[in-house]
Each structure stands twice: as C-alpha cells, then as structure tokens.
Design a protein around this motif. Sequence first.
Motif, PDB file in Angstrom:
ATOM      1  N   MET A   1     116.100  38.190  80.331  1.00 36.71           N
ATOM      2  CA  MET A   1     115.558  39.009  79.286  1.00 36.71           C
ATOM      3  C   MET A   1     116.656  39.614  78.416  1.00 36.71           C
ATOM      4  SD  MET A   1     113.428  42.487  79.602  1.00 36.71           S
ATOM      5  CE  MET A   1     113.720  43.637  78.311  1.00 36.71           C
ATOM      6  N   GLU A   2     117.711  40.156  79.046  1.00 32.99           N
ATOM      7  CA  GLU A   2     118.797  40.760  78.293  1.00 32.99           C
ATOM      8  C   GLU A   2     119.513  39.726  77.436  1.00 32.99           C
ATOM      9  OE1 GLU A   2     118.509  41.257  81.634  1.00 32.99           O
ATOM     10  OE2 GLU A   2     118.022  43.380  81.792  1.00 32.99           O
ATOM     11  N   LYS A   3     119.664  38.519  77.975  1.00 35.84           N
ATOM     12  CA  LYS A   3     120.325  37.456  77.220  1.00 35.84           C
ATOM     13  C   LYS A   3     119.552  37.154  75.941  1.00 35.84           C
ATOM     14  CE  LYS A   3     121.515  32.621  77.320  1.00 35.84           C
ATOM     15  NZ  LYS A   3     121.412  31.345  77.962  1.00 35.84           N
ATOM     16  N   ASP A   4     118.235  37.055  76.043  1.00 29.29           N
ATOM     17  CA  ASP A   4     117.409  36.775  74.875  1.00 29.29           C
ATOM     18  C   ASP A   4     117.486  37.901  73.856  1.00 29.29           C
ATOM     19  OD1 ASP A   4     116.597  34.418  76.107  1.00 29.29           O
ATOM     20  OD2 ASP A   4     114.868  35.385  77.044  1.00 29.29           O
ATOM     21  N   LEU A   5     117.539  39.127  74.342  1.00 32.22           N
ATOM     22  CA  LEU A   5     117.628  40.287  73.455  1.00 32.22           C
ATOM     23  C   LEU A   5     118.927  40.270  72.663  1.00 32.22           C
ATOM     24  CD1 LEU A   5     116.556  43.072  72.516  1.00 32.22           C
ATOM     25  CD2 LEU A   5     117.799  44.046  74.451  1.00 32.22           C
ATOM     26  N   ILE A   6     120.045  40.051  73.332  1.00 34.82           N
ATOM     27  CA  ILE A   6     121.350  40.023  72.661  1.00 34.82           C
ATOM     28  C   ILE A   6     121.417  38.856  71.686  1.00 34.82           C
ATOM     29  CG2 ILE A   6     123.838  39.736  73.024  1.00 34.82           C
ATOM     30  CD1 ILE A   6     122.675  42.498  73.755  1.00 34.82           C
ATOM     31  N   GLU A   7     120.881  37.716  72.080  1.00 29.92           N
ATOM     32  CA  GLU A   7     120.885  36.542  71.212  1.00 29.92           C
ATOM     33  C   GLU A   7     120.064  36.815  69.946  1.00 29.92           C
ATOM     34  OE1 GLU A   7     119.769  31.840  71.651  1.00 29.92           O
ATOM     35  OE2 GLU A   7     120.311  32.975  73.443  1.00 29.92           O
ATOM     36  N   TYR A   8     118.913  37.445  70.102  1.00 27.75           N
ATOM     37  CA  TYR A   8     118.054  37.762  68.955  1.00 27.75           C
ATOM     38  C   TYR A   8     118.747  38.739  68.005  1.00 27.75           C
ATOM     39  CZ  TYR A   8     114.170  39.651  66.271  1.00 27.75           C
ATOM     40  OH  TYR A   8     113.377  40.071  65.245  1.00 27.75           O
ATOM     41  N   ILE A   9     119.352  39.785  68.549  1.00 28.22           N
ATOM     42  CA  ILE A   9     120.034  40.777  67.712  1.00 28.22           C
ATOM     43  C   ILE A   9     121.202  40.136  66.979  1.00 28.22           C
ATOM     44  CG2 ILE A   9     121.414  42.885  67.760  1.00 28.22           C
ATOM     45  CD1 ILE A   9     119.632  43.827  70.087  1.00 28.22           C
ATOM     46  N   ALA A  10     122.005  39.342  67.687  1.00 26.22           N
ATOM     47  CA  ALA A  10     123.179  38.721  67.079  1.00 26.22           C
ATOM     48  C   ALA A  10     122.773  37.737  65.981  1.00 26.22           C
ATOM     49  CB  ALA A  10     124.015  38.021  68.135  1.00 26.22           C
ATOM     50  N   LYS A  11     121.739  36.945  66.222  1.00 29.91           N
ATOM     51  CA  LYS A  11     121.296  35.985  65.206  1.00 29.91           C
ATOM     52  C   LYS A  11     120.760  36.691  63.974  1.00 29.91           C
ATOM     53  CE  LYS A  11     120.380  31.940  68.038  1.00 29.91           C
ATOM     54  NZ  LYS A  11     119.407  30.952  68.485  1.00 29.91           N
ATOM     55  N   SER A  12     120.218  37.884  64.148  1.00 28.04           N
ATOM     56  CA  SER A  12     119.722  38.653  63.010  1.00 28.04           C
ATOM     57  C   SER A  12     120.860  39.215  62.168  1.00 28.04           C
ATOM     58  CB  SER A  12     118.851  39.810  63.497  1.00 28.04           C
ATOM     59  OG  SER A  12     117.745  39.337  64.206  1.00 28.04           O
ATOM     60  N   LEU A  13     122.015  39.422  62.768  1.00 24.18           N
ATOM     61  CA  LEU A  13     123.135  40.045  62.074  1.00 24.18           C
ATOM     62  C   LEU A  13     124.048  39.058  61.358  1.00 24.18           C
ATOM     63  CD1 LEU A  13     124.205  42.662  64.763  1.00 24.18           C
ATOM     64  CD2 LEU A  13     123.105  43.144  62.583  1.00 24.18           C
ATOM     65  N   VAL A  14     124.228  37.868  61.903  1.00 21.48           N
ATOM     66  CA  VAL A  14     125.241  36.940  61.400  1.00 21.48           C
ATOM     67  C   VAL A  14     124.691  36.005  60.330  1.00 21.48           C
ATOM     68  CG1 VAL A  14     126.523  37.015  63.566  1.00 21.48           C
ATOM     69  CG2 VAL A  14     124.818  35.246  63.224  1.00 21.48           C
ATOM     70  N   ASP A  15     125.619  35.362  59.609  1.00 20.87           N
ATOM     71  CA  ASP A  15     125.244  34.371  58.606  1.00 20.87           C
ATOM     72  C   ASP A  15     124.958  33.016  59.244  1.00 20.87           C
ATOM     73  OD1 ASP A  15     125.467  36.132  56.468  1.00 20.87           O
ATOM     74  OD2 ASP A  15     127.604  35.704  56.207  1.00 20.87           O
ATOM     75  N   ASP A  16     125.816  32.603  60.176  1.00 19.09           N
ATOM     76  CA  ASP A  16     125.685  31.293  60.825  1.00 19.09           C
ATOM     77  C   ASP A  16     125.075  31.477  62.215  1.00 19.09           C
ATOM     78  OD1 ASP A  16     125.858  28.668  61.537  1.00 19.09           O
ATOM     79  OD2 ASP A  16     128.043  28.587  61.585  1.00 19.09           O
TER      80      ASP A  16
END
Length: 77
Positions: A1-16
């Motif tokens: 669950m934590e992995k998915d949360l961090i992945e979602y937040i990071a993908k929302s912030l970055v360009d690539d």
Amino acid sequence: MEKDLIEYIAKSLVDDSSQVQVNVVEGEKSTILELHVAEGDIGKVIGKHGRIAKAIRTVLQAASARTGKHTVLEILD
C-alpha cells in the motif's frame, strides 16, 4: 500500500512519470522505500529546502502507522 502511495504522489509531481520507480526493502522492524526518478525531476520531488520531501514522508508515516512498522523514504539519484 505504501509503495503505491509513494508511486502515485511521485508520478503526480514529475514531468516524466515513466521514470518513476519505487523499490521496497523489508526489514524486521522497518521498511525502506527507495524512490528513483529521472535526473531532471529530482528537484520537483525534493522541493525548495526539502519541503515536498518532508510532506511526502509525513503522509507516508501516517499511512504506515496502522501497520506498526517504521517506514523510511529514500530519494535516490
């Protein structure tokens, strides 16, 4: 669950978002999440004076509180 949360937040912030990768390293009492992003997007994940990284870590601590394990986020180059 934590992995998915961090992945979602990071993908929302970055360009690539295709370069976002989260690796999980399990220990007895703690879990380490290693976040890899594209070199040009590191600043967007860390933020000015580390404010965004601190906010992400705060959300991560709140999400992992019910598991009882200590979760650490490492942002790698």
